[in-house]
Design a protein around this motif. Structure first.
Motif, PDB file in Angstrom:
ATOM      1  N   ASP A 169     -12.503  -1.485  22.097  1.00  0.00           N
ATOM      2  CA  ASP A 169     -12.157  -0.073  22.258  1.00  0.00           C
ATOM      3  C   ASP A 169     -11.771   0.495  20.892  1.00  0.00           C
ATOM      4  OD1 ASP A 169     -11.221   2.418  22.899  1.00  0.00           O
ATOM      5  OD2 ASP A 169     -10.001   1.770  24.592  1.00  0.00           O
ATOM      6  N   PRO A 170     -12.714   1.060  20.133  1.00  0.00           N
ATOM      7  CA  PRO A 170     -12.409   1.616  18.810  1.00  0.00           C
ATOM      8  C   PRO A 170     -11.291   2.654  18.828  1.00  0.00           C
ATOM      9  CG  PRO A 170     -14.763   1.413  19.084  1.00  0.00           C
ATOM     10  CD  PRO A 170     -14.158   1.113  20.434  1.00  0.00           C
ATOM     11  N   GLN A 171     -11.230   3.464  19.883  1.00  0.00           N
ATOM     12  CA  GLN A 171     -10.190   4.479  19.970  1.00  0.00           C
ATOM     13  C   GLN A 171      -8.813   3.824  20.091  1.00  0.00           C
ATOM     14  OE1 GLN A 171     -10.666   7.266  23.176  1.00  0.00           O
ATOM     15  NE2 GLN A 171      -9.304   8.777  22.263  1.00  0.00           N
ATOM     16  N   GLU A 172      -8.708   2.743  20.848  1.00  0.00           N
ATOM     17  CA  GLU A 172      -7.455   2.019  20.984  1.00  0.00           C
ATOM     18  C   GLU A 172      -7.086   1.341  19.667  1.00  0.00           C
ATOM     19  OE1 GLU A 172      -4.080   0.254  23.018  1.00  0.00           O
ATOM     20  OE2 GLU A 172      -5.302   2.076  23.188  1.00  0.00           O
ATOM     21  N   ALA A 173      -8.074   0.818  18.960  1.00  0.00           N
ATOM     22  CA  ALA A 173      -7.824   0.200  17.649  1.00  0.00           C
ATOM     23  C   ALA A 173      -7.258   1.230  16.678  1.00  0.00           C
ATOM     24  CB  ALA A 173      -9.110  -0.400  17.100  1.00  0.00           C
ATOM     25  N   ILE A 178       0.825  -1.213   0.000  1.00  0.00           N
ATOM     26  CA  ILE A 178       0.000   0.000   0.000  1.00  0.00           C
ATOM     27  C   ILE A 178       0.857   1.259   0.000  1.00  0.00           C
ATOM     28  CG2 ILE A 178      -1.966  -1.143   1.089  1.00  0.00           C
ATOM     29  CD1 ILE A 178      -1.157   0.172   3.723  1.00  0.00           C
ATOM     30  N   GLU A 179       2.171   1.098  -0.188  1.00  0.00           N
ATOM     31  CA  GLU A 179       3.052   2.270  -0.204  1.00  0.00           C
ATOM     32  C   GLU A 179       2.708   3.214  -1.345  1.00  0.00           C
ATOM     33  OE1 GLU A 179       7.228   1.537  -0.138  1.00  0.00           O
ATOM     34  OE2 GLU A 179       7.107   0.150   1.555  1.00  0.00           O
ATOM     35  N   ARG A 180       2.222   2.681  -2.463  1.00  0.00           N
ATOM     36  CA  ARG A 180       1.949   3.507  -3.640  1.00  0.00           C
ATOM     37  C   ARG A 180       0.521   4.042  -3.667  1.00  0.00           C
ATOM     38  NH1 ARG A 180       6.278   1.825  -7.251  1.00  0.00           N
ATOM     39  NH2 ARG A 180       7.029  -0.249  -6.692  1.00  0.00           N
ATOM     40  N   CYS A 181      -0.288   3.691  -2.675  1.00  0.00           N
ATOM     41  CA  CYS A 181      -1.679   4.134  -2.660  1.00  0.00           C
ATOM     42  C   CYS A 181      -1.769   5.644  -2.435  1.00  0.00           C
ATOM     43  CB  CYS A 181      -2.462   3.406  -1.564  1.00  0.00           C
ATOM     44  SG  CYS A 181      -2.637   1.631  -1.849  1.00  0.00           S
ATOM     45  N   ARG A 182      -2.811   6.226  -2.996  1.00  0.00           N
ATOM     46  CA  ARG A 182      -3.012   7.668  -2.837  1.00  0.00           C
ATOM     47  C   ARG A 182      -3.723   7.996  -1.531  1.00  0.00           C
ATOM     48  NH1 ARG A 182      -2.288   9.963  -7.944  1.00  0.00           N
ATOM     49  NH2 ARG A 182      -2.227   8.444  -9.645  1.00  0.00           N
ATOM     50  N   VAL A 183      -4.545   7.074  -1.061  1.00  0.00           N
ATOM     51  CA  VAL A 183      -5.307   7.310   0.163  1.00  0.00           C
ATOM     52  C   VAL A 183      -5.555   5.965   0.838  1.00  0.00           C
ATOM     53  CG1 VAL A 183      -7.501   7.198  -1.094  1.00  0.00           C
ATOM     54  CG2 VAL A 183      -7.406   8.382   1.108  1.00  0.00           C
ATOM     55  N   LEU A 184      -5.688   5.978   2.162  1.00  0.00           N
ATOM     56  CA  LEU A 184      -5.962   4.763   2.931  1.00  0.00           C
ATOM     57  C   LEU A 184      -7.345   4.858   3.558  1.00  0.00           C
ATOM     58  CD1 LEU A 184      -2.565   4.328   4.857  1.00  0.00           C
ATOM     59  CD2 LEU A 184      -3.208   3.379   2.629  1.00  0.00           C
ATOM     60  N   ILE A 185      -8.056   3.730   3.563  1.00  0.00           N
ATOM     61  CA  ILE A 185      -9.301   3.617   4.308  1.00  0.00           C
ATOM     62  C   ILE A 185      -8.995   2.809   5.567  1.00  0.00           C
ATOM     63  CG2 ILE A 185     -11.636   2.688   4.342  1.00  0.00           C
ATOM     64  CD1 ILE A 185     -11.773   3.071   1.336  1.00  0.00           C
ATOM     65  N   HIS A 186      -9.192   3.422   6.707  1.00  0.00           N
ATOM     66  CA  HIS A 186      -8.908   2.779   7.990  1.00  0.00           C
ATOM     67  C   HIS A 186     -10.226   2.312   8.593  1.00  0.00           C
ATOM     68  CE1 HIS A 186      -6.812   3.093  12.190  1.00  0.00           C
ATOM     69  NE2 HIS A 186      -7.446   1.945  12.005  1.00  0.00           N
ATOM     70  N   LEU A 187     -10.475   0.992   8.517  1.00  0.00           N
ATOM     71  CA  LEU A 187     -11.712   0.426   9.058  1.00  0.00           C
ATOM     72  C   LEU A 187     -11.549   0.089  10.537  1.00  0.00           C
ATOM     73  CD1 LEU A 187     -13.298  -2.049   6.464  1.00  0.00           C
ATOM     74  CD2 LEU A 187     -13.919   0.316   6.969  1.00  0.00           C
ATOM     75  N   ILE A 188     -12.536   0.473  11.322  1.00  0.00           N
ATOM     76  CA  ILE A 188     -12.533   0.199  12.763  1.00  0.00           C
ATOM     77  C   ILE A 188     -13.854  -0.477  13.129  1.00  0.00           C
ATOM     78  CG2 ILE A 188     -12.439   1.213  15.066  1.00  0.00           C
ATOM     79  CD1 ILE A 188     -10.811   3.512  13.859  1.00  0.00           C
ATOM     80  N   ASP A 189     -13.765  -1.579  13.834  1.00  0.00           N
ATOM     81  CA  ASP A 189     -14.942  -2.350  14.238  1.00  0.00           C
ATOM     82  C   ASP A 189     -15.654  -1.642  15.390  1.00  0.00           C
ATOM     83  OD1 ASP A 189     -16.833  -4.194  14.913  1.00  0.00           O
ATOM     84  OD2 ASP A 189     -15.427  -5.827  15.341  1.00  0.00           O
ATOM     85  N   ILE A 190     -16.895  -1.188  15.134  1.00  0.00           N
ATOM     86  CA  ILE A 190     -17.632  -0.483  16.180  1.00  0.00           C
ATOM     87  C   ILE A 190     -18.017  -1.413  17.317  1.00  0.00           C
ATOM     88  CG2 ILE A 190     -19.954  -0.846  15.239  1.00  0.00           C
ATOM     89  CD1 ILE A 190     -20.570   2.073  15.952  1.00  0.00           C
ATOM     90  N   SER A 191     -18.041  -2.725  17.040  1.00  0.00           N
ATOM     91  CA  SER A 191     -18.398  -3.687  18.079  1.00  0.00           C
ATOM     92  C   SER A 191     -17.183  -4.195  18.846  1.00  0.00           C
ATOM     93  CB  SER A 191     -19.147  -4.879  17.466  1.00  0.00           C
ATOM     94  OG  SER A 191     -18.307  -5.585  16.561  1.00  0.00           O
ATOM     95  N   GLY A 192     -16.002  -3.645  18.546  1.00  0.00           N
ATOM     96  CA  GLY A 192     -14.786  -4.056  19.231  1.00  0.00           C
ATOM     97  C   GLY A 192     -14.727  -3.527  20.656  1.00  0.00           C
TER      98      GLY A 192
END
Length: 350
Positions: free
Chosen positions: A250-254, A234-248
């Motif tokens: 601690d989403p903030q810790e993730a 993913i080094e050449r990607c223009r943008v990253l989508i960071h998915l976080i599980d709301i049912s996890g």
């Protein structure tokens, strides 16, 4: 198809052909003289980026590539034939590194790009080239220059416009299946994704390539879990989508863990634009989603999208935001069939 993104190969160019020692011996020619021709040039080693390859698996079974030597010179001043160049085909996105992996020797980013890595040796001189007024019957000749050889590492970095990151079980496989043709494996356990996956996303008459990599865990930069070796894709990607599980738990810790692992890896990943998305909102109410979104913004997220790979909620808005980071026509548009070739199979370690 097995997936392999690193391979070590040996390459050697061809030696030059030796020059000939020959003298004319023809009827009615009293003083024949030397007529030995020069040797032919050895073959070059050329690496070429080609379309349709998405793995280095072929180099698991063939690691040695040697070009042929030039032909011998012959009498009657005949120069030996030069050897054909040996072209080694690699996928687009391949980097060639020195044996110690300290230096990038070439970076193949376009179809058809070629680099001459090792030049073949020049053919040796035949004795005809040594003829002079004082040396009427020379017997000197040259054997031809030797070829060059070296070990190099091939490292594949898949070309994608958008990268998908997150902890294991963040729902990345479900998400990429919902927005693309990837057909990724989905399971209720960690590390269902063991190798990078590519999918072509079609949205509002636009296409872009989305890459999903195995989930990161704390300590991935030090080798924990599958480690961070696939972050190179993913080094050449223009943008990253960071998915976080709301049912996890601690989403903030993730959010913190993944951000820190990207920074620990380096290569500019921590500086890439990130679109943070709270996934699996179909499992929570609006009030909980809003509360977690505010926590993530306080932790550094610019904007938080509430999405669901199962119900499709929020995906339209997220993809609209992705298009804002892409040019009018993406540079890595790929045929659907070629992307599908990258999927399936198991990663094969060196």
């Amino acid at each position: 198809m097995h997936f392999l993104d690193q391979a070590k190969i040996f390459i050697k160019s061809g030696a030059g052909g030796p020059g000939a020692v020959s003298f004319r011996r023809e009827k009615y020619i009293e003083y024949g003289g030397p007529d030995g021709g020069n040797g032919g040039k050895g073959g070059d080693i050329i690496l070429e980026a080609v379309q349709g390859l998405n793995t280095l698996i072929d180099f698991r079974y063939a690691q040695h590539f040697k070009a042929k030597r030039g032909e011998h010179g012959q009498g009657k001043d005949k120069t030996g034939a030069g050897a054909k160049n040996l072209i080694v085909q690699v996928p687009v996105g391949t980097q060639v590194l020195s044996e110690d992996k300290e230096e990038v020797l070439a970076d193949f980013t376009e179809v058809g790009q070629q680099v001459v890595f090792l030049e073949g040796g020049q053919g040796g001189r035949g004795n005809a080239s040594y003829k002079s007024s004082t040396n009427r019957a020379p017997r000197q000749h040259q054997p031809g220059e030797p070829g060059e050889e070296m070990w190099v590492w091939l490292r594949l970095k898949l070309l994608a416009d958008v990268g998908l990151v997150g902890l294991p079980n963040a729902g990345k496989s479900t998400f990429i299946n919902a927005v693309s043709n990837a057909g990724a494996k989905v399971g209720h356990y960690a590390f269902t994704t063991l190798i990078p996956k590519l999918g072509v996303v079609r949205h509002k008459a636009r296409e872009f390539v989305l890459a999903d990599i195995p989930g990161l865990i704390e300590g991935a930069a030090d080798g924990a879990g599958i480690g961070d070796r696939f972050l190179g894709h993913i080094e050449r990607c223009r943008v990253l989508i960071h998915l976080i599980d709301i049912s996890g738990d601690d989403p903030q810790e993730a959010f913190r863990i993944v951000r820190e692992e990207l920074a620990a890896y380096g290569a500019g990943l921590e500086d890439k634009p990130q679109l943070v998305a709270l996934n699996k909102v179909d499992l929570a109410d609006d009030e909980l989603a809003e509360g977690f979104a505010e926590e993530l913004k306080a932790a550094g997220a610019d904007k938080v999208f509430a999405v669901s790979g199962v119900s499709g909620a929020g995906i339209e808005e997220l993809l609209d935001a992705v298009l804002g980071y892409l040019p009018d026509r993406t540079s890595t548009e790929t045929n659907e069939a070629e992307v599908e070739d990258a999927d399936g199979g198991e990663w094969s370690p060196i």
